[in-house]
Write an enzyme that holds these catalytic residues in place. Structure first.
Site, mmCIF file in Angstrom:
data_model
loop_
_atom_site.group_PDB
_atom_site.id
_atom_site.type_symbol
_atom_site.label_atom_id
_atom_site.label_comp_id
_atom_site.label_asym_id
_atom_site.label_seq_id
_atom_site.Cartn_x
_atom_site.Cartn_y
_atom_site.Cartn_z
ATOM 1 N N LEU A 11 128.349 34.919 40.539
ATOM 2 C CA LEU A 11 128.978 33.829 39.786
ATOM 3 C C LEU A 11 129.302 32.663 40.717
ATOM 4 O O LEU A 11 130.013 32.830 41.708
ATOM 5 C CB LEU A 11 130.264 34.329 39.110
ATOM 6 C CG LEU A 11 130.100 35.569 38.225
ATOM 7 C CD1 LEU A 11 131.380 35.801 37.420
ATOM 8 C CD2 LEU A 11 128.892 35.463 37.306
ATOM 9 N N ARG A 18 139.568 22.152 44.339
ATOM 10 C CA ARG A 18 140.515 22.127 45.465
ATOM 11 C C ARG A 18 139.837 21.957 46.828
ATOM 12 O O ARG A 18 140.502 21.713 47.826
ATOM 13 C CB ARG A 18 141.378 23.401 45.450
ATOM 14 C CG ARG A 18 142.523 23.299 44.456
ATOM 15 C CD ARG A 18 143.358 24.543 44.425
ATOM 16 N NE ARG A 18 142.724 25.607 43.646
ATOM 17 C CZ ARG A 18 143.104 26.882 43.677
ATOM 18 N NH1 ARG A 18 144.090 27.268 44.473
ATOM 19 N NH2 ARG A 18 142.481 27.775 42.937
ATOM 20 N N LYS A 25 131.338 24.075 46.116
ATOM 21 C CA LYS A 25 132.098 24.985 46.978
ATOM 22 C C LYS A 25 131.223 26.036 47.653
ATOM 23 O O LYS A 25 131.337 26.264 48.854
ATOM 24 C CB LYS A 25 133.196 25.661 46.154
ATOM 25 C CG LYS A 25 133.958 26.721 46.925
ATOM 26 C CD LYS A 25 135.278 27.039 46.293
ATOM 27 C CE LYS A 25 135.150 27.932 45.094
ATOM 28 N NZ LYS A 25 136.485 28.351 44.602
ATOM 29 N N THR A 84 134.882 34.841 33.292
ATOM 30 C CA THR A 84 133.947 35.573 34.150
ATOM 31 C C THR A 84 132.971 36.461 33.363
ATOM 32 O O THR A 84 131.808 36.597 33.753
ATOM 33 C CB THR A 84 134.714 36.416 35.195
ATOM 34 O OG1 THR A 84 135.828 37.058 34.568
ATOM 35 C CG2 THR A 84 135.236 35.542 36.326
ATOM 36 N N ASP A 108 132.098 32.648 45.982
ATOM 37 C CA ASP A 108 133.105 32.091 46.903
ATOM 38 C C ASP A 108 133.886 33.182 47.620
ATOM 39 O O ASP A 108 134.983 32.966 48.101
ATOM 40 C CB ASP A 108 134.056 31.156 46.142
ATOM 41 C CG ASP A 108 134.814 31.869 45.027
ATOM 42 O OD1 ASP A 108 134.617 33.089 44.831
ATOM 43 O OD2 ASP A 108 135.609 31.204 44.333
ATOM 44 N N ASN A 173 142.597 43.691 41.925
ATOM 45 C CA ASN A 173 141.161 43.556 41.709
ATOM 46 C C ASN A 173 140.592 42.512 42.664
ATOM 47 O O ASN A 173 141.009 41.358 42.650
ATOM 48 C CB ASN A 173 140.934 43.131 40.244
ATOM 49 C CG ASN A 173 139.467 42.853 39.942
ATOM 50 O OD1 ASN A 173 138.584 43.382 40.613
ATOM 51 N ND2 ASN A 173 139.231 42.038 38.931
ATOM 52 N N ALA A 366 117.907 15.712 89.679
ATOM 53 C CA ALA A 366 119.057 15.120 88.986
ATOM 54 C C ALA A 366 118.691 13.758 88.433
ATOM 55 O O ALA A 366 117.986 12.984 89.080
ATOM 56 C CB ALA A 366 120.224 14.991 89.951
HETATM 57 C C1 UD1 Z 1 139.346 37.010 39.153
HETATM 58 C C2 UD1 Z 1 139.635 38.305 38.407
HETATM 59 C C3 UD1 Z 1 140.919 38.915 38.973
HETATM 60 C C4 UD1 Z 1 140.791 39.127 40.450
HETATM 61 C C5 UD1 Z 1 140.417 37.832 41.142
HETATM 62 C C6 UD1 Z 1 140.094 38.079 42.597
HETATM 63 C C7 UD1 Z 1 138.737 38.007 36.159
HETATM 64 C C8 UD1 Z 1 139.089 37.755 34.746
HETATM 65 N N1 UD1 Z 1 139.779 38.032 36.986
HETATM 66 O O1 UD1 Z 1 140.398 36.126 38.836
HETATM 67 O O2 UD1 Z 1 141.184 40.164 38.326
HETATM 68 O O3 UD1 Z 1 142.012 39.652 40.971
HETATM 69 O O4 UD1 Z 1 139.242 37.256 40.558
HETATM 70 O O5 UD1 Z 1 139.920 36.873 43.271
HETATM 71 O O6 UD1 Z 1 137.596 38.204 36.482
HETATM 72 N N2 UD1 Z 1 133.450 31.794 37.363
HETATM 73 C C9 UD1 Z 1 132.330 31.301 36.743
HETATM 74 N N3 UD1 Z 1 132.409 30.953 35.425
HETATM 75 C C10 UD1 Z 1 133.549 31.096 34.695
HETATM 76 C C11 UD1 Z 1 134.688 31.607 35.333
HETATM 77 C C12 UD1 Z 1 134.614 31.952 36.674
HETATM 78 O O7 UD1 Z 1 131.278 31.156 37.371
HETATM 79 O O8 UD1 Z 1 133.519 30.783 33.506
HETATM 80 C C13 UD1 Z 1 133.387 32.191 38.778
HETATM 81 C C14 UD1 Z 1 134.266 31.312 39.656
HETATM 82 O O9 UD1 Z 1 133.510 30.239 40.198
HETATM 83 C C15 UD1 Z 1 134.699 32.259 40.739
HETATM 84 C C16 UD1 Z 1 134.701 33.615 40.065
HETATM 85 O O10 UD1 Z 1 133.895 33.489 38.910
HETATM 86 O O11 UD1 Z 1 133.773 32.307 41.805
HETATM 87 C C17 UD1 Z 1 136.104 34.086 39.712
HETATM 88 O O12 UD1 Z 1 136.684 33.201 38.792
HETATM 89 P P1 UD1 Z 1 138.199 32.751 38.911
HETATM 90 O O13 UD1 Z 1 138.498 31.856 37.782
HETATM 91 O O14 UD1 Z 1 138.481 32.275 40.274
HETATM 92 O O15 UD1 Z 1 138.928 34.150 38.664
HETATM 93 P P2 UD1 Z 1 140.383 34.539 39.099
HETATM 94 O O16 UD1 Z 1 141.346 33.930 38.161
HETATM 95 O O17 UD1 Z 1 140.548 34.287 40.550
HETATM 96 CA CA CA Z 2 139.569 33.060 42.220
#
Ligand code: UD1
Ligand code: CA
Length: 455
Positions: A11, A18, A25, A84, A108, A173, A366
């Protein structure tokens, strides 16, 4: 390794606001490789046979990096970021092809080891429908909590949805998981968005699996491994961890580092046995160093090969497309660029060798400069074996100098020199007897007169 097939879904559709960057990123680099590259490399190391990367709309630069690293990977665009699980489902076509194991990783989160992805796959091979990567969080705020009941993973509850009691859970997680290929689509399609964020949470597949009577598993890793990057402070933290790993690996393989915390390696730096690295040595990508090479303080190398027994630096710069031969000596303030140096060449002080080939045993004095660039084109300089290039010589390319040529110090060489020749490229010296002493004495008198006037 297992013969099971595996699809990895990475993903990378996050906006990365940020980071405050024009660059997406996941293309920011750690140890000279994009974060996305680290994830794809680790997955390949765990036997991932196919990859699908989910990117945001208009992210041609991310797609290009995917193609560069894994040409047959699928790139899927997630137009709206709905969570996700929704992101993983953008790769539904790939999932439908049917795989034994499915890995879900985040672009990331670059420090996850291949062995950890391997352990997630083993849990699936052992019968789990979902295997989650958990870690003990020093500060669990913001993470999904792993709810374990009767020794089994029952659910993952996101921080925003957690009860006070669940918020006290420190087993969190890491975000990555593996799913059984046979169950993945059905579980993902069962995920809804009735939660605090209104998102389709990947984490819900755990509870869905349990409801369907399917086994779930937790694999744990140290917190450092699941560290994600949201801003440049975290990017620097991840870089420091990556450097620590690379240095430790190199030292365990027989490299001496006098001050390891000052040495910066690339993800692909190859260092032979008994290499000695003095403080403040920096490696860009693509460097291979053979055994018994000493690289002295404050040297910078990128895209080059160094053969056994050579000594580089202090304060040397070896630039891409350079090959340094056995037992070569490169000293302080010497720059080598797109050049090949034969065995036992010496360039001990203050020189620039660009687009040049230098034969075995040649000594570069040199202040020697190859003038390889005429303002429009790069031109080659070919120097034979056992040549002696006198100090402060200017070699104007294109130029060929034969074997055993001696170039007088201070020469400007514009024409080829046949083997064995002695080349002078400077006006003859002239001397006027007594004139020097006259001038020096006269100057002394004038200085004294000026002083007497109070000047
Ligand atoms: C997620 C987990 C959480 C975990 C944490 C660890 C879920 C619902 N939650 O939360 O349990 O503790 O990671 O860091 O999975 N992304 C997409 N498309 C989307 C949403 C997200 O590509 O629609 C990608 C983001 O770019 C990122 C990753 O998925 O790389 C995680 O998404 P993010 O929104 O950061 O999840 P967290 O809230 O951190
Ligand atoms: Ca995250």
């Amino acid at each position: 390794m297992t013969t099971r097939s595996c699809l990895s879904v990475v993903l990378a559709a996050g906006e990365g606001t940020r980071m405050k960057s024009a660059k997406p990123k996941v293309l920011h680099e750690v140890a000279g490789l994009s974060m996305l590259g680290h994830v794809l490399t680790a997955i390949a190391g765990a036997g991932g046979t196919a990859a699908a990367v989910v990117v945001g709309p208009g992210r041609d630069d991310v797609a290009a990096e995917v193609r560069r690293l894994v040409p047959d990977a699928g790139v899927h665009v997630q137009v709206e970021r709905l969570g996700t699980a929704h992101a993983v489902l953008q790769a539904a076509d790939a999932l439908k092809r049917g795989y034994d194991d499915v890995i879900v990783a985040f672009g990331d989160t670059p420090l996850v080891r291949a062995t950890t992805f391997g352990r997630l796959r083993e849990a699936i091979a052992a019968g789990a429908a979902v295997a989650v990567l958990g870690f003990e969080a020093a500060d669990p705020t913001g993470y999904g909590r792993l709810v374990v009941a009767d020794g089994k993973l029952a659910a993952i509850v996101e921080h925003k949805d957690a009860s006070e009691e669940q918020k006290r859970i420190t087993l969190c997680n890491g975000g990555l998981m593996a799913l059984s290929g046979a169950q993945a689509l059905r579980l993902l399609e069962g995920v809804g968005n009735a939660n605090a964020k209104g998102e389709f949470y990947l984490t819900d597949v755990v509870a869905l699996a349990r409801q369907a009577g399917l086994p779930t598993a937790v694999v744990t890793a140290p917190e450092d491994e699941v560290r994600g990057v949201n801003d440049r402070v975290q990017l620097a933290e991840v870089e420091a961890i990556a450097q620590g790993r690379l240095r430790a690996e190199a030292m365990r393989a027989g490299v001496t580092m006098v001050a390891p915390e000052t040495v910066f390696l690339s993800h692909d730096t190859v260092l032979g046995q008994d290499v000695v690295l003095e403080p403040h040595v920096v490696f860009g990508p693509g460097v291979r160093i053979a055994g018994d090479v000493t690289i002295r303080a404050y040297s910078h190398l990128a895209g080059c090969e160094v053969a056994a027994g050579a000594t580089i630096g202090p304060f040397a710069r070896i630039r891409p497309k350079s090959r340094i031969g056995e037992k070569v000596h490169i000293g302080n303030f010497v720059e080598v660029n797109r050049s090949t140096l034969g065995r036992q060449v010496e360039a001990n002080h203050l020189a620039y060798l660009g687009d040049s080939t230098v034969g075995e045993g040649t000594n570069v004095g040199a202040g020697t400069i190859t003038c390889n660039f005429d303002g429009a084109d790069k031109n080659p300089t070919v120097i034979g074996r056992d040549v002696f290039v006198g100090s402060n010589s200017t070699l104007i390319a294109p130029l060929t100098i034969g074997d055993e040529v001696l170039i007088a110090a201070g020469s400007t060489i514009t024409q080829d020199v046949e083997a064995g020749g002695l080349a002078f490229g400077r006006p003859r010296q002239a001397v006027i007897p007594e004139r020097g002493a006259e001038k020096i004495r006269a100057n002394k008198v004038r200085r004294a007169e000026r002083k007497a006037r109070g000047g």
